[in-house]
Scaffold this motif. Sequence first.
Motif, mmCIF file in Angstrom:
data_model
loop_
_atom_site.group_PDB
_atom_site.id
_atom_site.type_symbol
_atom_site.label_atom_id
_atom_site.label_comp_id
_atom_site.label_asym_id
_atom_site.label_seq_id
_atom_site.Cartn_x
_atom_site.Cartn_y
_atom_site.Cartn_z
ATOM 1 N N THR A 246 -77.695 -86.653 -7.192
ATOM 2 C CA THR A 246 -77.358 -87.957 -6.632
ATOM 3 C C THR A 246 -75.935 -88.302 -7.065
ATOM 4 O O THR A 246 -75.571 -88.111 -8.230
ATOM 5 C CB THR A 246 -78.325 -89.040 -7.148
ATOM 6 O OG1 THR A 246 -79.654 -88.677 -6.763
ATOM 7 C CG2 THR A 246 -77.995 -90.419 -6.567
ATOM 8 N N SER B 260 -85.287 -78.788 -4.013
ATOM 9 C CA SER B 260 -85.561 -77.373 -4.223
ATOM 10 C C SER B 260 -87.046 -77.172 -4.505
ATOM 11 O O SER B 260 -87.637 -77.873 -5.324
ATOM 12 C CB SER B 260 -84.726 -76.897 -5.419
ATOM 13 O OG SER B 260 -84.839 -75.510 -5.583
ATOM 14 N N ASP C 187 -80.714 -77.177 0.536
ATOM 15 C CA ASP C 187 -81.913 -77.272 -0.304
ATOM 16 C C ASP C 187 -83.155 -76.801 0.465
ATOM 17 O O ASP C 187 -84.100 -76.306 -0.136
ATOM 18 C CB ASP C 187 -82.121 -78.725 -0.757
ATOM 19 C CG ASP C 187 -80.860 -79.337 -1.331
ATOM 20 O OD1 ASP C 187 -80.769 -79.470 -2.548
ATOM 21 O OD2 ASP C 187 -79.930 -79.647 -0.554
ATOM 22 N N PRO D 97 -81.282 -88.562 -4.266
ATOM 23 C CA PRO D 97 -80.557 -87.587 -3.444
ATOM 24 C C PRO D 97 -80.895 -87.685 -1.960
ATOM 25 O O PRO D 97 -80.012 -87.484 -1.104
ATOM 26 C CB PRO D 97 -80.984 -86.233 -4.024
ATOM 27 C CG PRO D 97 -82.198 -86.502 -4.839
ATOM 28 C CD PRO D 97 -82.121 -87.918 -5.289
ATOM 29 N N PHE E 165 -83.471 -83.387 4.159
ATOM 30 C CA PHE E 165 -83.249 -83.108 2.740
ATOM 31 C C PHE E 165 -84.582 -83.195 2.017
ATOM 32 O O PHE E 165 -85.242 -84.241 2.050
ATOM 33 C CB PHE E 165 -82.281 -84.077 2.038
ATOM 34 C CG PHE E 165 -82.413 -83.931 0.522
ATOM 35 C CD1 PHE E 165 -81.786 -82.893 -0.129
ATOM 36 C CD2 PHE E 165 -83.257 -84.765 -0.222
ATOM 37 C CE1 PHE E 165 -81.972 -82.690 -1.507
ATOM 38 C CE2 PHE E 165 -83.453 -84.563 -1.593
ATOM 39 C CZ PHE E 165 -82.800 -83.524 -2.235
ATOM 40 N N PHE F 214 -79.207 -71.943 -5.802
ATOM 41 C CA PHE F 214 -78.117 -72.847 -6.214
ATOM 42 C C PHE F 214 -78.384 -73.478 -7.574
ATOM 43 O O PHE F 214 -77.452 -73.846 -8.294
ATOM 44 C CB PHE F 214 -77.849 -73.916 -5.143
ATOM 45 C CG PHE F 214 -79.016 -74.809 -4.824
ATOM 46 C CD1 PHE F 214 -80.016 -74.408 -3.944
ATOM 47 C CD2 PHE F 214 -79.103 -76.072 -5.382
ATOM 48 C CE1 PHE F 214 -81.087 -75.242 -3.641
ATOM 49 C CE2 PHE F 214 -80.173 -76.916 -5.086
ATOM 50 C CZ PHE F 214 -81.162 -76.494 -4.218
ATOM 51 N N MET F 215 -79.650 -73.595 -7.963
ATOM 52 C CA MET F 215 -79.971 -74.123 -9.286
ATOM 53 C C MET F 215 -79.498 -73.149 -10.364
ATOM 54 O O MET F 215 -78.923 -73.550 -11.376
ATOM 55 C CB MET F 215 -81.477 -74.358 -9.409
ATOM 56 C CG MET F 215 -82.002 -75.451 -8.504
ATOM 57 S SD MET F 215 -81.156 -77.013 -8.874
ATOM 58 C CE MET F 215 -82.075 -78.138 -7.840
ATOM 59 N N ALA G 188 -79.443 -81.947 -10.999
ATOM 60 C CA ALA G 188 -79.590 -83.225 -10.281
ATOM 61 C C ALA G 188 -78.313 -83.555 -9.521
ATOM 62 O O ALA G 188 -77.208 -83.249 -9.971
ATOM 63 C CB ALA G 188 -79.939 -84.328 -11.261
ATOM 64 N N THR H 14 -82.906 -86.151 -10.402
ATOM 65 C CA THR H 14 -82.082 -87.333 -10.663
ATOM 66 C C THR H 14 -82.702 -88.300 -11.678
ATOM 67 O O THR H 14 -82.017 -88.714 -12.619
ATOM 68 C CB THR H 14 -81.767 -88.050 -9.332
ATOM 69 O OG1 THR H 14 -80.857 -87.211 -8.604
ATOM 70 C CG2 THR H 14 -81.158 -89.417 -9.540
#
Length: 368
Positions: free
Chosen positions: A106, A204, A231, A151, A201, A281-282, A104, A82
Amino acid sequence: QAQDNVFKIGLILPMTGQQASTGRQIEAAAKLYMAQNGDTVAGKKIQLIVKDDTATPDVTKRLAQELIVNDKVNVIAGFGVTPAALAAAPLATQSKTPQVVMAAATSSITEASPYIVRTSFTLPQVSVAMGDWAPKNGIKSVVTLVSDYGPGNDAEKYFSERFALNGGKVIEKLRVPLRNPDFAPFLQKVRDAKPDALFVFVPSGAGSAVMKQFLERGMDKAGIKLIGTGDVTDDDQLNDMGDGALGVVTTHHYSAAHPSAANKKFVEAFMKANKGMRPNFMAVGGYDGMRVIYEALKQTKGQGGGDALLAAMKGQVFESPRGEVLIDAQTRDIVQDVYLRKVEKKDGQLYNVEFDVLKAVKDPGKAK
Ligand code: DHB
């Protein structure tokens, strides 16, 4: 002039440091997309310029400036964390350069510049789903533990509010530093508080450290469940977390085990091109970000400046490896399905296996 036939994408990623797995995944995905779709689009040769910002916002800003002013890139993309995405935003606005945020998450990032388009996700988008699921599944009390920045704050707020609305009790909210966190003293507090579950949370790359310490401290044996956004059970690390991770339920927008033909094809090609590395997911945020850029270039027939490209990015609907997605034309944020997943063993490997889905979820952070 040769330059006129080149379309440059400046990809700013953390290739070294704590967030390096994000850079590694996104770079690999962007290269896969190019290998599959060619490097000439609408008569332009695509040039990908990868820069390492080490996830340090001052470096991100300098690199974005250099890419825009010296290299004259058409698009800036990437942004592993972020603070990096926020650091580049004013430059995107000033220069009218589309900024494709591939990682990112947020909520407020898309509001930092009208030139930002996001292909990752938002923490509110995935956290609210857990606030609904947990209380319906025997979890009445929770301690939250989040990385103390954008985030994490989003995840804490949106999970807690929804969980409380559904009658759950948040006993304590813990925040750990983003840089080199030591989870031990925080986990001790969680043990003492004895909640039904710990909601986590962390970005990654930090998930396996949380999982290791959670298990080492016998939290699971003390009857405390681990839940969180996906994550924490990141596909980049999950398979090495060991059987202690079995049964962990998370909410997220992508699992490498997502059972669609498009995803099977994506995962196979990605692993083949990257010595067996499983995409997370990235990677999907990066792959889809390239798709959004390629389509915008096609739609503008290779002639568009920043404003035309941006307009062509808005409203794109397509099938991602994660499922059907939409780039909301109003918010420039991604609308996507959010899945409930449980860690299970399939063919001897650990996966986040999807067992329920919320369709077409918008970022709840944009509702006001
Ligand atoms: C962010 C970074 C992550 O690695 C992640 O998993 C989610 C969010 C971020 O900094 O926005």
